[in-house]
Scaffold this motif. Sequence first.
Motif, short mmCIF file in Angstrom:
data_model
loop_
_atom_site.label_atom_id
_atom_site.label_comp_id
_atom_site.label_asym_id
_atom_site.label_seq_id
_atom_site.Cartn_x
_atom_site.Cartn_y
_atom_site.Cartn_z
N GLY A 109 0.81 -1.21 0.00
CA GLY A 109 0.00 0.00 0.00
C GLY A 109 0.85 1.26 0.00
N MET A 110 1.92 1.27 0.78
CA MET A 110 2.79 2.44 0.82
C MET A 110 3.55 2.60 -0.49
N LEU A 111 3.89 1.49 -1.15
CA LEU A 111 4.57 1.57 -2.44
C LEU A 111 3.63 2.20 -3.49
N ILE A 112 2.36 1.81 -3.45
CA ILE A 112 1.39 2.39 -4.38
C ILE A 112 1.24 3.88 -4.13
N LEU A 113 1.13 4.27 -2.86
CA LEU A 113 1.03 5.69 -2.53
C LEU A 113 2.27 6.44 -2.98
N GLN A 114 3.41 5.84 -2.80
CA GLN A 114 4.67 6.47 -3.21
C GLN A 114 4.67 6.73 -4.71
N LEU A 115 4.24 5.75 -5.49
CA LEU A 115 4.23 5.89 -6.94
C LEU A 115 3.19 6.91 -7.41
N ARG A 123 11.28 9.61 -7.64
CA ARG A 123 10.99 8.22 -7.25
C ARG A 123 12.26 7.42 -6.99
N ASN A 124 13.28 7.60 -7.82
CA ASN A 124 14.53 6.87 -7.59
C ASN A 124 15.16 7.28 -6.26
N LEU A 125 15.09 8.59 -5.96
CA LEU A 125 15.65 9.07 -4.70
C LEU A 125 14.91 8.48 -3.50
N ASN A 127 13.10 5.69 -3.47
CA ASN A 127 13.38 4.25 -3.42
C ASN A 127 14.73 3.98 -2.77
N GLY A 128 15.74 4.79 -3.13
CA GLY A 128 17.05 4.63 -2.52
C GLY A 128 17.04 4.92 -1.04
N PHE A 129 16.32 5.97 -0.65
CA PHE A 129 16.22 6.32 0.77
C PHE A 129 15.54 5.19 1.55
N GLY A 130 14.48 4.61 0.95
CA GLY A 130 13.81 3.50 1.62
C GLY A 130 14.72 2.29 1.81
N ALA A 131 15.55 2.02 0.78
CA ALA A 131 16.49 0.90 0.88
C ALA A 131 17.53 1.14 1.97
N VAL A 132 17.99 2.39 2.11
CA VAL A 132 18.95 2.73 3.15
C VAL A 132 18.33 2.55 4.53
#
Length: 224
Positions: A109-115, A123-125, A127-132
Amino acid sequence: GKEELILGPSDIEWNLDHTSFSVDFDLYCNVGSRKAQKTLLSSMFFPGALMGLMIGGFLFDHVGRKKASIVAMICSFGIHLSGTFCHDFRFLLAIRFFQGLSEYMAQTGMLILQLELMPASYRNLINGFGAVMWALGYPIVAAMGYHVYSWNYMFLMTSIVLLVTRIHIFIFVIESPRFYLIKNDVETAKKSFKALAALTKANLDFDKIDIVDAGKTKRTGPEH
């Protein structure tokens, strides 16, 4: 042939600084049914995750991305908290299943909201922040495990971490305008657009903007 020595719970005396569910539930040897039980316990997360994706797919379009995600987060908090009182193997199996269900539903759900809420250029920034942040979670959990001596209290600590790290979603994250457009609720969608515009330098008067074909997904070809 070789003789096999099979030890039972009464044959071993443990002296541990940290408690372990493997010891509490006699799962410490990969022999016979114990090995199958450990494998089952590890695997129960994934059927729950699959169920969470299916349930979430329905709720995201009928209840809302944010509402469905928040329900999943509340369930996840309660499930982790219940692990504090877990003293039964079957209860632990249920916890693992519902962990997978609630966590995958919340994360999707949060991924859908993010997109749907973030500009494509960010979006790339994000996604990278989430991975960190995900990677930083591992040493935090390891530190918790080092200082918390009871595996039951580890569930309590993780439930607190989940609550603290997600409380901002309840307060600041808005619903996706696309959800309201799918539901043909143009006025509420405009409110979401206004909230998004307030975060930028955009100067748009949404009251004078007409949104047409809201909620319609059927496409028509060019007229001949």
